[in-house]
Design a protein around this motif. Structure first.
Motif, mmCIF file in Angstrom:
data_model
loop_
_atom_site.group_PDB
_atom_site.id
_atom_site.type_symbol
_atom_site.label_atom_id
_atom_site.label_comp_id
_atom_site.label_asym_id
_atom_site.label_seq_id
_atom_site.Cartn_x
_atom_site.Cartn_y
_atom_site.Cartn_z
ATOM 1 N N SER A 17 0.884 -1.376 -0.083
ATOM 2 C CA SER A 17 -0.084 0.066 0.072
ATOM 3 C C SER A 17 0.771 1.172 0.024
ATOM 4 C CB SER A 17 -0.839 -0.114 1.207
ATOM 5 O OG SER A 17 -1.845 -0.961 1.109
ATOM 6 N N ILE A 18 0.311 2.250 -0.617
ATOM 7 C CA ILE A 18 1.141 3.518 -0.883
ATOM 8 C C ILE A 18 0.695 4.357 0.751
ATOM 9 C CG2 ILE A 18 1.258 5.698 -2.012
ATOM 10 C CD1 ILE A 18 2.254 3.060 -3.490
ATOM 11 N N ARG A 19 1.692 4.596 1.351
ATOM 12 C CA ARG A 19 1.507 5.236 2.574
ATOM 13 C C ARG A 19 1.434 7.024 2.460
ATOM 14 N NH1 ARG A 19 4.032 3.424 6.894
ATOM 15 N NH2 ARG A 19 5.617 4.856 7.069
ATOM 16 N N ILE A 20 0.413 7.298 2.992
ATOM 17 C CA ILE A 20 0.048 8.801 2.786
ATOM 18 C C ILE A 20 0.101 9.560 4.188
ATOM 19 C CG2 ILE A 20 -1.750 10.437 1.887
ATOM 20 C CD1 ILE A 20 -2.326 8.423 -0.300
ATOM 21 N N ILE A 21 0.343 10.791 3.999
ATOM 22 C CA ILE A 21 -0.089 11.564 5.305
ATOM 23 C C ILE A 21 -0.732 12.935 4.553
ATOM 24 C CG2 ILE A 21 1.199 13.522 6.625
ATOM 25 C CD1 ILE A 21 3.504 11.506 6.990
ATOM 26 N N VAL A 22 -1.873 13.434 5.146
ATOM 27 C CA VAL A 22 -2.676 14.369 4.935
ATOM 28 C C VAL A 22 -2.385 15.602 5.539
ATOM 29 C CG1 VAL A 22 -5.027 15.024 4.535
ATOM 30 C CG2 VAL A 22 -4.308 12.763 4.019
ATOM 31 N N VAL A 23 -2.221 16.935 4.932
ATOM 32 C CA VAL A 23 -1.989 17.983 5.486
ATOM 33 C C VAL A 23 -2.874 18.921 5.127
ATOM 34 C CG1 VAL A 23 -0.227 19.715 6.243
ATOM 35 C CG2 VAL A 23 0.467 17.424 5.624
ATOM 36 N N ASP A 24 -3.854 19.168 5.898
ATOM 37 C CA ASP A 24 -4.831 20.152 5.764
ATOM 38 C C ASP A 24 -5.460 20.572 7.027
ATOM 39 O OD1 ASP A 24 -7.561 21.197 4.913
ATOM 40 O OD2 ASP A 24 -6.965 20.292 2.890
ATOM 41 N N ASP A 25 -6.037 21.971 7.018
ATOM 42 C CA ASP A 25 -6.648 22.522 8.346
ATOM 43 C C ASP A 25 -7.987 22.284 8.405
ATOM 44 O OD1 ASP A 25 -7.213 24.321 6.464
ATOM 45 O OD2 ASP A 25 -6.274 26.071 7.353
ATOM 46 N N GLN A 58 5.161 14.710 10.997
ATOM 47 C CA GLN A 58 4.547 13.404 10.510
ATOM 48 C C GLN A 58 5.517 12.905 9.516
ATOM 49 O OE1 GLN A 58 1.667 11.830 11.280
ATOM 50 N NE2 GLN A 58 1.407 13.126 13.099
ATOM 51 N N VAL A 59 5.784 13.789 8.386
ATOM 52 C CA VAL A 59 6.933 13.122 7.297
ATOM 53 C C VAL A 59 7.942 12.566 7.946
ATOM 54 C CG1 VAL A 59 8.154 13.519 5.443
ATOM 55 C CG2 VAL A 59 5.860 14.681 5.493
ATOM 56 N N THR A 60 8.748 13.345 8.977
ATOM 57 C CA THR A 60 9.868 12.808 9.585
ATOM 58 C C THR A 60 9.531 11.519 10.165
ATOM 59 O OG1 THR A 60 10.838 15.068 9.821
ATOM 60 C CG2 THR A 60 11.695 13.293 11.294
ATOM 61 N N LYS A 61 8.507 11.408 11.130
ATOM 62 C CA LYS A 61 8.200 10.102 11.767
ATOM 63 C C LYS A 61 8.015 9.176 10.870
ATOM 64 C CE LYS A 61 4.811 8.661 15.237
ATOM 65 N NZ LYS A 61 3.673 8.994 16.190
ATOM 66 N N HIS A 62 7.075 9.218 9.652
ATOM 67 C CA HIS A 62 6.487 8.127 9.134
ATOM 68 C C HIS A 62 7.270 7.824 7.608
ATOM 69 C CE1 HIS A 62 3.251 7.485 11.887
ATOM 70 N NE2 HIS A 62 2.927 8.900 11.774
ATOM 71 N N HIS A 63 7.912 8.668 7.149
ATOM 72 C CA HIS A 63 8.304 8.429 6.045
ATOM 73 C C HIS A 63 7.620 7.971 4.795
ATOM 74 C CE1 HIS A 63 12.250 8.946 7.838
ATOM 75 N NE2 HIS A 63 11.827 7.883 8.993
ATOM 76 N N PRO A 64 6.516 8.872 4.663
ATOM 77 C CA PRO A 64 5.468 8.375 3.779
ATOM 78 C C PRO A 64 5.862 8.290 2.020
ATOM 79 C CG PRO A 64 5.190 10.484 4.070
ATOM 80 C CD PRO A 64 6.422 10.247 4.913
ATOM 81 N N ASP A 65 5.016 7.707 1.446
ATOM 82 C CA ASP A 65 5.418 7.595 -0.129
ATOM 83 C C ASP A 65 4.637 9.043 -0.798
ATOM 84 O OD1 ASP A 65 6.378 4.828 -0.060
ATOM 85 O OD2 ASP A 65 4.450 4.318 0.652
ATOM 86 N N MET A 66 3.782 9.425 -0.072
ATOM 87 C CA MET A 66 3.126 10.782 -0.750
ATOM 88 C C MET A 66 2.505 11.561 0.355
ATOM 89 S SD MET A 66 -0.318 10.462 -3.339
ATOM 90 C CE MET A 66 0.484 9.462 -4.406
ATOM 91 N N VAL A 67 2.490 12.925 0.107
ATOM 92 C CA VAL A 67 1.797 13.634 0.986
ATOM 93 C C VAL A 67 0.895 14.357 0.151
ATOM 94 C CG1 VAL A 67 2.411 15.805 2.257
ATOM 95 C CG2 VAL A 67 4.027 14.299 2.547
ATOM 96 N N VAL A 68 -0.540 14.602 0.820
ATOM 97 C CA VAL A 68 -1.424 15.431 0.285
ATOM 98 C C VAL A 68 -1.310 16.817 0.948
ATOM 99 C CG1 VAL A 68 -3.878 15.259 -0.388
ATOM 100 C CG2 VAL A 68 -2.524 13.157 -0.897
ATOM 101 N N CYS A 69 -1.556 17.644 0.354
ATOM 102 C CA CYS A 69 -1.347 18.790 1.177
ATOM 103 C C CYS A 69 -2.256 20.030 0.492
ATOM 104 C CB CYS A 69 0.242 19.433 1.148
ATOM 105 S SG CYS A 69 0.596 20.760 1.966
ATOM 106 N N GLU A 70 -2.870 20.965 1.506
ATOM 107 C CA GLU A 70 -3.393 22.017 1.112
ATOM 108 C C GLU A 70 -2.617 22.914 0.610
ATOM 109 O OE1 GLU A 70 -5.256 24.607 -0.428
ATOM 110 O OE2 GLU A 70 -7.015 23.801 0.543
ATOM 111 N N ILE A 71 -2.696 24.009 -0.260
ATOM 112 C CA ILE A 71 -1.915 25.116 -0.397
ATOM 113 C C ILE A 71 -2.236 26.109 0.456
ATOM 114 C CG2 ILE A 71 -3.115 26.851 -1.999
ATOM 115 C CD1 ILE A 71 -0.813 26.517 -3.836
ATOM 116 N N ALA A 72 -2.992 26.354 1.156
ATOM 117 C CA ALA A 72 -2.972 27.447 2.255
ATOM 118 C C ALA A 72 -3.647 26.867 3.611
ATOM 119 C CB ALA A 72 -4.203 28.366 1.817
ATOM 120 N N ILE A 73 -2.775 26.478 4.621
ATOM 121 C CA ILE A 73 -3.117 25.958 5.883
ATOM 122 C C ILE A 73 -2.996 26.874 6.906
ATOM 123 C CG2 ILE A 73 -2.459 24.251 7.375
ATOM 124 C CD1 ILE A 73 -1.275 22.648 4.708
ATOM 125 N N ALA A 74 -3.930 27.255 7.526
ATOM 126 C CA ALA A 74 -4.052 28.186 8.629
ATOM 127 C C ALA A 74 -3.080 29.301 8.533
ATOM 128 C CB ALA A 74 -3.828 27.261 9.985
#
Length: 135
Positions: A17-25, A58-74
């Motif tokens: 499975s592709i490991r993902i981190i989601v970054v969105d406010d 989260q990226v440092t901790k989990h070493h994901p394959d992909m990050v899904v990120c909003e362009i404007a976060i908080a």
């Protein structure tokens, strides 16, 4: 494997499975992505973040394959995270998922190292197809 070509198809062709981190406010986006991606059996969300700093942790901790990120976060610029991931974890793909339908922002995202710029108005099926192409 796909058809008669013998070529791999989709992100799970290796059985991983592709490991993902989601970054969105927006917590609603976290839950929507979780529901959509759980149905695919190809992706696993290993972390969620409401801020860029938490996203970097989260990226440092989990070493994901992909990050899904909003362009404007908080009030922060998600492209800063995109640049950081591109520099510190070059094998991790960054997909920008945004409500900003702006060509200049999309161009800036690609210049910052994003592999895709997707609008939040896409359908769940289109999202999965685009993530498959981004991998």
């Amino acid at each position: 494997m796909s058809g008669s070509t013998g070529q791999p198809s989709g992100p799970q062709w290796q059985g991983v499975s592709i490991r993902i981190i989601v970054v969105d406010d927006a917590p609603l986006i976290h839950e929507a992505l979780r529901a959509i991606l759980l149905r695919t059996n190809s992706y696993v969300i290993v972390g969620f973040a409401l801020s860029l700093g938490e996203g970097a942790r989260q990226v440092t901790k989990h070493h994901p394959d992909m990050v899904v990120c909003e362009i404007a976060i908080a009030g922060e610029n998600g492209l800063d995270l995109c640049r950081w991931v591109h520099r510190t974890a070059p094998l991790t793909r960054v997909v920008v998922l945004s409500h900003h339908d702006d060509v200049s922002l999309a161009r800036a995202a690609f210049e910052a190292g994003a592999s895709a710029y997707l609008l939040k108005t896409i359908t769940p099926g289109e999202l999965v197809q685009r993530l498959n192409r981004s991998e």
